[in-house]
Write an enzyme that holds these catalytic residues in place. Structure first.
Site, PDB file in Angstrom:
ATOM      1  N   THR A  74       0.801  -1.215   0.000  1.00  0.00           N
ATOM      2  CA  THR A  74       0.000   0.000   0.000  1.00  0.00           C
ATOM      3  C   THR A  74       0.841   1.275   0.000  1.00  0.00           C
ATOM      4  O   THR A  74       0.348   2.344  -0.333  1.00  0.00           O
ATOM      5  CB  THR A  74      -0.924   0.039   1.227  1.00  0.00           C
ATOM      6  N   GLU A 112      -3.756  -5.945  -1.951  1.00  0.00           N
ATOM      7  CA  GLU A 112      -2.911  -4.899  -1.370  1.00  0.00           C
ATOM      8  C   GLU A 112      -2.522  -5.318   0.048  1.00  0.00           C
ATOM      9  O   GLU A 112      -3.383  -5.658   0.857  1.00  0.00           O
ATOM     10  CB  GLU A 112      -3.648  -3.563  -1.323  1.00  0.00           C
TER      11      GLU A 112
END
Length: 290
Positions: free
Chosen positions: A56, A123
């Protein structure tokens, strides 16, 4: 006789008649028609071909705010620290797997482009690299977080039949734009858990002996990278694109070596070639130009 009968009564009567003909479990009322599911075609497969792993590049709250905003999305987010529920790690699902999430962007793998159309994205909450006076420092992936990634990836791969060589990082499919999930991501550990590709040590050693004596040309190396899946042009020149692909390959398959390097532009060498040829051999990938 018709007094007091409304359109609602008629609709209910039709639904009851349909249910009597086909069985209520097979019918689905939709806007303006009824879908009957009593027949199922066996000739079909998943549209999903790729599993793409990201970090992320930020904390959980900011990452979730971004990924639930108007410009970017992903199917799953693996938080840090792990959130436990019923004795298992909680993973956020932001987009249904049947829907197209906006996580890959301009991308390519094995000649296919725009991988948002055919991929599932994960993610992983991780801050990525930080540049310090001592050099670039990469955030680690804690073991419990990787355990959650392994459980999720196994499930996705099993349901969609994703090939090991199609489990990739964002940097693999967009090497000139992205560097995630970075050299700290434990690809070898995932392979040991049945996820993704990794070369056999004996094959790497055999090819290394060969290439130390007679290394492939740069054009042959580019051809092999393209055969494995990387978006690269066979130019015979050490251009920017080739540097970017070599960087992505090294982060994926030679992470310890990458962390020891002092410059971002990775040079081709016999070990990279040996790993690449061992991968092509193991996964039966061939290229006409080799």
């Amino acid at each position: 006789m018709m007094r007091g009968i409304t359109m609602r009564h008629i609709a209910l009567l039709i639904a009851a008649l349909l249910a009597g003909c086909s069985g209520p479990a097979t019918l689905e009322r939709r806007n303006g028609y009824v879908a009957d599911h009593q027949y199922t075609a066996p000739s079909h497969s998943s549209r999903v071909r790729y599993l793409v792993l990201h970090y992320t590049d930020g904390g959980e709250a900011r990452s979730l705010a971004t990924l639930t905003g108007p410009n970017v999305s992903v199917h799953y987010v693996v938080p840090l620290p792990a959130r436990w529920i019923h004795g298992q790690p909680r993973i956020y699902q932001l987009v249904d797997e049947s829907r197209r999430a906006w996580h890959a962007g301009v991308s390519a793998w094995k000649g296919r482009h725009n991988l948002n159309d055919t991929s599932i994205g994960i993610e992983i909450v991780n801050r990525g690299p930080t540049d310090t006076a001592q050099g670039r420092v990469w955030a680690p992936y804690p073991p419990h977080q990787i355990d959650a990634v392994i459980a999720l990836a196994r499930d996705i791969i099993a349901r969609h039949g994703i090939d090991p060589t199609n489990v990739v990082g964002h940097s693999d499919i967009a090497p000139s734009r992205k560097i995630d999930p970075g050299p700290r991501f434990p690809w070898r550990q995932l392979h040991a858990a049945g996820i993704g590709a990794w070369p056999d040590d004996a094959s790497v050693a055999r090819y290394l002996r060969r290439f130390r004596q007679n290394p492939p040309t740069l054009a042959e190396l580019q051809c092999a990278l393209a055969a494995y899946g990387y978006p690269i042009t066979i130019s015979g020149r050490l251009d920017d694109r080739t540097h970017d692909v070599l960087r992505a390959f090294t982060m994926h398959f030679r992470p310890d070596d990458y962390l020891r390097m002092t410059q971002d532009k990775v040079q081709p060498d016999a070990e990279t070639a040996a790993i690449l040829w061992a991968l092509l051999e193991k996964y039966r990938l061939s290229a006409a130009c080799l």
